[in-house]
Design a protein around this motif. Structure first.
Motif, short mmCIF file in Angstrom:
data_model
loop_
_atom_site.label_atom_id
_atom_site.label_comp_id
_atom_site.label_asym_id
_atom_site.label_seq_id
_atom_site.Cartn_x
_atom_site.Cartn_y
_atom_site.Cartn_z
N TYR A 23 -3.39 -55.72 30.24
CA TYR A 23 -4.19 -56.43 29.24
C TYR A 23 -3.84 -55.90 27.86
O TYR A 23 -3.42 -54.77 27.68
N LEU A 24 -4.00 -56.78 26.88
CA LEU A 24 -3.53 -56.53 25.52
C LEU A 24 -4.64 -56.76 24.51
O LEU A 24 -5.60 -57.48 24.77
N THR A 25 -4.46 -56.19 23.35
CA THR A 25 -5.26 -56.58 22.20
C THR A 25 -4.40 -56.40 20.97
O THR A 25 -3.28 -55.87 21.04
N THR A 26 -4.88 -56.87 19.86
CA THR A 26 -4.11 -56.81 18.63
C THR A 26 -5.07 -56.72 17.45
O THR A 26 -6.28 -56.73 17.62
N ASP A 27 -4.52 -56.61 16.27
CA ASP A 27 -5.33 -56.52 15.05
C ASP A 27 -5.10 -57.74 14.18
O ASP A 27 -4.04 -58.39 14.24
N LEU A 28 -6.08 -58.05 13.35
CA LEU A 28 -5.96 -59.05 12.31
C LEU A 28 -6.75 -58.59 11.10
O LEU A 28 -7.37 -57.52 11.11
N ASN A 29 -6.69 -59.36 10.04
CA ASN A 29 -7.40 -59.01 8.81
C ASN A 29 -8.80 -59.61 8.80
O ASN A 29 -9.03 -60.70 9.35
N TYR A 30 -9.72 -58.90 8.15
CA TYR A 30 -11.07 -59.40 7.94
C TYR A 30 -11.43 -59.20 6.48
O TYR A 30 -11.16 -58.14 5.89
N TRP A 31 -12.06 -60.23 5.90
CA TRP A 31 -12.37 -60.23 4.47
C TRP A 31 -13.85 -60.51 4.26
O TRP A 31 -14.44 -61.33 4.95
N ASN A 32 -14.44 -59.82 3.30
CA ASN A 32 -15.82 -60.08 2.91
C ASN A 32 -15.80 -61.17 1.84
O ASN A 32 -15.45 -60.93 0.68
N ALA A 33 -16.17 -62.38 2.24
CA ALA A 33 -16.06 -63.54 1.36
C ALA A 33 -16.94 -63.40 0.12
O ALA A 33 -16.53 -63.80 -0.98
N ASP A 34 -18.15 -62.86 0.27
CA ASP A 34 -19.05 -62.74 -0.88
C ASP A 34 -18.51 -61.77 -1.91
O ASP A 34 -18.55 -62.04 -3.13
N MET A 35 -18.01 -60.62 -1.47
CA MET A 35 -17.45 -59.64 -2.40
C MET A 35 -16.24 -60.21 -3.12
O MET A 35 -16.07 -60.02 -4.33
N MET A 36 -15.40 -60.93 -2.39
CA MET A 36 -14.21 -61.50 -3.01
C MET A 36 -14.57 -62.60 -4.00
O MET A 36 -14.00 -62.68 -5.09
N ALA A 37 -15.54 -63.43 -3.63
CA ALA A 37 -15.95 -64.51 -4.52
C ALA A 37 -16.51 -63.97 -5.83
O ALA A 37 -16.31 -64.55 -6.90
N ALA A 38 -17.20 -62.83 -5.76
CA ALA A 38 -17.76 -62.23 -6.97
C ALA A 38 -16.67 -61.81 -7.94
O ALA A 38 -16.91 -61.70 -9.15
N GLY A 39 -15.47 -61.58 -7.43
CA GLY A 39 -14.35 -61.21 -8.27
C GLY A 39 -13.40 -62.37 -8.55
O GLY A 39 -12.29 -62.15 -9.05
N GLY A 40 -13.81 -63.57 -8.20
CA GLY A 40 -12.98 -64.73 -8.45
C GLY A 40 -11.90 -64.96 -7.41
O GLY A 40 -10.96 -65.72 -7.64
N LEU A 41 -12.02 -64.31 -6.26
CA LEU A 41 -11.04 -64.45 -5.19
C LEU A 41 -11.58 -65.34 -4.08
O LEU A 41 -12.80 -65.52 -3.96
N ASP A 42 -10.69 -65.85 -3.26
CA ASP A 42 -11.07 -66.78 -2.19
C ASP A 42 -10.65 -66.20 -0.84
O ASP A 42 -9.47 -66.05 -0.56
N ALA A 43 -11.63 -65.87 -0.01
CA ALA A 43 -11.33 -65.30 1.31
C ALA A 43 -10.60 -66.30 2.20
O ALA A 43 -9.95 -65.90 3.17
#
Length: 422
Positions: free
Chosen positions: A151-171
């Motif tokens: 059995y396997l697993t892997t990683d991916l990215n996770y983003w906090n949309a609210d924090m990014m939006a406060a800085g003008g970024l888009d999750a």
């Protein structure tokens, strides 16, 4: 389950100092695995009781029904001290017929000729299991494949949309490269004072960026290249510019996922079930977490089973290993354990894993699963805890500006090569 997936163990160092019961790869005889699948065979797993007792016993019962005359003895070892247990079994020539071994524990056993090279008895491994899973059991400097990926697993990215939006970024349009990550980290910091980046690089980050860490023959570390130096220098610049927390280099550092969970960093990496763990500890992040594919080469974490070359019942041992890791049994196991996935090629179109239910958690599962065919075990299994610790210390000193990136990586390569030769 992540504890038992990709866990760095000291087995290699222990085994290097002991005489093991096996045949060296240079002197091994041709393998005769032909014969009727019958008789007694043993299976050893790692810390699956009692949570998965019903599942494993069901697989065993189905195997015995499919192969009348077989009898499987199941041994489940505790999580603590497993590497030492395997060592003692191997030394005594008592390794069970099918033994659960992650790649780092399989490597020293394979080098000593204890494990069967499956390439001698299998013709269709590549058509049965995903490439990265098989590759985890093909070791530098050795010919052959020494485990069936389970059995396997892997990683991916996770983003906090609210924090990014406060800085003008888009999750929904996150960074897809390290340069973009630094640029968006700067934007967020300038706009809100918050952090996007919150960890220093490890060896796996070098590999994920296409930078070789170990020579092809497995005999020396080579990560003091210009490309590796440039990457560490970019991290040092980001740290000097205040784009990472000051304590990321100290003992007070909580860890990237912990800072994300506390809402103190807007980016983290984690497995397919990462969101559930975050929300359990911080329900206020419900609805704010957006997953995306990993930047660079996607990491893979592997568990598998190996067969000792000296098994007294090779036909039954191989049949049991194949049965345990077939698509049907792997898929059933993955349904029980959020965040793990089957290693079988035939499972890639299974809608249980390849289709989202529309939630962020469902999207994360699909991203993780669909990334598996191209994922790789990033950090070489030859890397020990002592090597990782020294690498981390040198890189931290470089990022802090105490030494140059070249000096740090030169020192780390020298130390790791010394440890590799010991």
């Amino acid at each position: 389950m992540r504890r038992t997936i990709g866990l760095a163990l000291a087995a290699g160092l222990l085994l290097s100092s002991c005489a093991l019961s096996g045949t060296t790869t240079e002197t091994r005889d041709p393998v005769d695995a032909e014969g009727e699948v019958t008789g007694e065979v043993s299976l050893q797993t790692w810390a699956l009781k009692p949570r998965f007792t019903e599942y494993v016993e069901g697989v065993i019962a189905a195997f015995e029904e499919e192969y009348p005359g077989t009898s499987v003895t199941w041994l489940d070892q505790p999580g603590e001290g497993y590497s030492e247990k395997v060592l003692s079994q191997a030394t005594a020539g008592e390794l069970p017929d099918v033994t659960n071994l992650p790649p780092d524990m399989a490597l020293p056993l394979a080098r000593e000729g204890v494990l069967l090279d499956l390439g001698q008895v299998e013709d269709d491994l590549a058509a049965t299991y995903v490439e990265g899973g098989l590759g985890a059991y093909a070791f530098a400097g050795l010919d052959g494949t020494y485990g069936y990926p389970w059995y396997l697993t892997t990683d991916l990215n996770y983003w906090n949309a609210d924090m990014m939006a406060a800085g003008g970024l888009d999750a929904a349009d996150p960074p897809t490269s390290f340069d973009e990550l630094v640029a968006q980290a700067r934007t967020l910091k300038d706009a809100t004072g918050a952090y996007l980046m919150s960890r220093k690089p490890g060896m796996n980050d070098l590999v994920s960026n296409g930078i070789p860490v170990l020579s092809d023959d497995g005999e020396e570390f080579v990560f003091n290249s210009p490309e590796a130096v440039a990457l560490v220098e970019r991290y040092a610049e980001a740290y000097a510019d205040g784009l990472m927390p000051q304590d990321v280099l100290t003992d007070a550092y909580l860890g990237n996922s912990e800072l994300f969970t506390k809402g103190e960093a807007a980016w983290s990496t984690g497995g397919g079930n990462f969101i559930a763990g975050v929300l359990e500890n911080n329900p206020s992040l419900e609805g704010t977490i957006v997953p995306s594919p990993y930047m660079g080469i996607t990491p893979m974490y592997v568990q598998g089973v190996s067969v000792p070359a000296a098994s007294k019942n090779l036909p039954a041992a191989l049949a049991l290993a194949r049965f345990l890791t077939n698509a049907e049994n792997q898929e059933a196991f993955a349904e029980l354990v959020p965040g793990i996935f089957p290693s079988t090629v035939a499972s890639q179109d299974n809608p249980s894993f390849s289709e989202s239910d529309g939630t962020a958690e469902g999207d994360a599962k699909v991203i993780a699963f669909t990334g598996l065919p191209d994922a790789e075990v990033l950090q070489p299994v030859e890397v020990t805890e002592a090597m990782s610790t020294y690498f981390d210390q040198q890189v931290a000193a470089a990022i802090a500006g105490q030494i140059t990136a070249q000096q740090a990586l030169d020192a780390a390569v020298a130390k790791c090569n010394q440890l590799l030769a010991d």
